[in-house]
Design a protein around this motif. Structure first.
Motif, PDB file in Angstrom:
ATOM      1  N   GLN A 257       0.849  -1.184   0.000  1.00 24.97           N
ATOM      2  CA  GLN A 257       0.000   0.000   0.000  1.00 24.97           C
ATOM      3  C   GLN A 257       0.893   1.246   0.000  1.00 24.97           C
ATOM      4  O   GLN A 257       1.524   1.540  -0.992  1.00 24.97           O
ATOM      5  N   MET A 258       0.992   1.930   1.117  1.00 28.52           N
ATOM      6  CA  MET A 258       1.858   3.110   1.212  1.00 28.52           C
ATOM      7  C   MET A 258       3.287   2.675   1.529  1.00 28.52           C
ATOM      8  O   MET A 258       3.509   1.611   2.113  1.00 28.52           O
ATOM      9  N   SER A 259       4.254   3.516   1.191  1.00 24.76           N
ATOM     10  CA  SER A 259       5.628   3.211   1.558  1.00 24.76           C
ATOM     11  C   SER A 259       5.828   3.435   3.053  1.00 24.76           C
ATOM     12  O   SER A 259       5.168   4.293   3.667  1.00 24.76           O
ATOM     13  N   GLY A 260       6.727   2.678   3.644  1.00 28.96           N
ATOM     14  CA  GLY A 260       7.001   2.837   5.063  1.00 28.96           C
ATOM     15  C   GLY A 260       7.521   4.212   5.399  1.00 28.96           C
ATOM     16  O   GLY A 260       7.212   4.766   6.465  1.00 28.96           O
ATOM     17  N   ILE A 261       8.310   4.799   4.496  1.00 27.98           N
ATOM     18  CA  ILE A 261       8.856   6.133   4.746  1.00 27.98           C
ATOM     19  C   ILE A 261       7.734   7.165   4.787  1.00 27.98           C
ATOM     20  O   ILE A 261       7.705   8.039   5.663  1.00 27.98           O
ATOM     21  N   PHE A 262       6.779   7.068   3.858  1.00 32.88           N
ATOM     22  CA  PHE A 262       5.671   8.022   3.873  1.00 32.88           C
ATOM     23  C   PHE A 262       4.827   7.867   5.128  1.00 32.88           C
ATOM     24  O   PHE A 262       4.419   8.868   5.732  1.00 32.88           O
TER      25      PHE A 262
END
Length: 314
Positions: free
Chosen positions: A48-53
């Motif tokens: 889904q979303m990147s971990g950094i975001f």
């Protein structure tokens, strides 16, 4: 005719017990962090979303809420001597812990991650003892070590005959544990003379010049599931903001060393929440270990924690 007034139980009036209750509230909020992060980042098969975001984006949302609260409460600017402790707090709980856990959660299940991070109370107690010049009794350390050993033993038992599996994400989770312990310790020390909610608010605000551009750069470029946004929203408002209001106030009232042991129940609360959210299994063995760990928390609470006597000069 007589009227009966409701009175607050005497034990709640004691600062140490208030700290314990607030610490438990904070831990309950934090216990949902790993399952919600798992929803936000997804899995290897369904990212889904990147971990950094997720890590930096939630810090941006919480920082904007913090600006509103600081203005509404007319919060004074931090003292110059508080800037370094605030920066260390931000490094631990705004950057370190969210980044490491968000990246790791795509590769491990919430139950596994909850168990690995279960040694956080011992690390927080050690950091708190050093920062606040406290000298926990041998009995306290025995309870803390026993609780941590129960958590590790549970992980080994759940891993099967092959032993505790080592995954690269485990190293990230252990790094997250160390970051959180340092951030908790310095944040608790700041809460001795600052309002607890102002501590995390200022830590988020001073980090905003870094988190805002990085979050904008790493924002999702494709559509993600609604559940991912719900997970992100929880980590931003509760995990990154409201949870710290209760947590830092609890550490300030009850003492970092003692209240930190409430975190021993966090892995099992996280597992409990993961059942409806992620479809993970909760069995009798998990409940048995949870009961044993909770027992060590309350036994450890009764053990003395002494302040280290300052050196006297003639």
């Amino acid at each position: 005719m007589t009227t009966q007034t409701l009175t607050t139980p005497r034990w709640i009036d004691q600062p140490a017990n208030q700290g314990l209750l607030l610490g438990l509230l904070g831990v309950t909020i934090f216990a949902l962090t790993l399952p919600m992060t798992r929803l936000a980042v997804g899995t290897v098969d369904a990212p889904q979303m990147s971990g950094i975001f997720v890590a930096l984006g939630r810090a941006v949302v919480a920082a904007l809420l913090s600006v509103a609260l600081l203005v509404a409460t007319r919060a004074p600017l931090p003292r110059r001597t508080d800037l370094l402790p605030l920066a260390i707090t931000a490094a631990g709980v705004v950057f370190g812990f969210p980044l490491f856990t968000s990246v790791a959660m795509r590769y491990v299940e919430a139950v596994h991650a909850s168990v690995i991070v279960g040694v956080l109370p011992l690390a927080t107690a050690a950091v708190g003892a050093l920062l606040h010049r406290q000298r926990p009794s041998t009995g306290f350390w025995v309870c803390a070590a026993l609780g941590s050993a129960l958590v590790v033993g549970f992980a080994v038992l759940r891993s099967g005959s092959a032993g505790l599996s080592i995954h690269p994400a485990d190293a990230l989770l252990l790094a997250a544990m160390l970051c959180a312990a340092v951030g908790y310790g310095f944040g608790a020390r700041l809460s001795q003379h600052m309002r607890a909610e102002h501590v995390i608010c200022w830590a988020l605000v001073i980090a905003l010049p870094v988190t805002l551009p990085l979050a904008a750069f790493t924002r999702p470029q494709a559509a993600v599931q609604a559940s991912a946004w719900w997970g992100f929203a929880y980590t931003a408002v509760f995990s990154m903001w409201l949870g710290f209001f209760a947590w830092y106030r609890g550490l300030a009232l009850g003492g970092t060393v003692r209240v930190s042991q409430v975190q021993l129940v966090q892995p099992f609360l996280g597992m409990l929440f993961a059942v409806p959210l992620l479809g993970e299994r909760l069995d009798a063995v998990t409940l048995g270990f949870a009961a044993a760990v909770i027992a060590t928390v309350f036994i450890g609470k009764r053990m003395p924690v002494h302040a280290t006597a300052p050196n006297k000069r003639n």
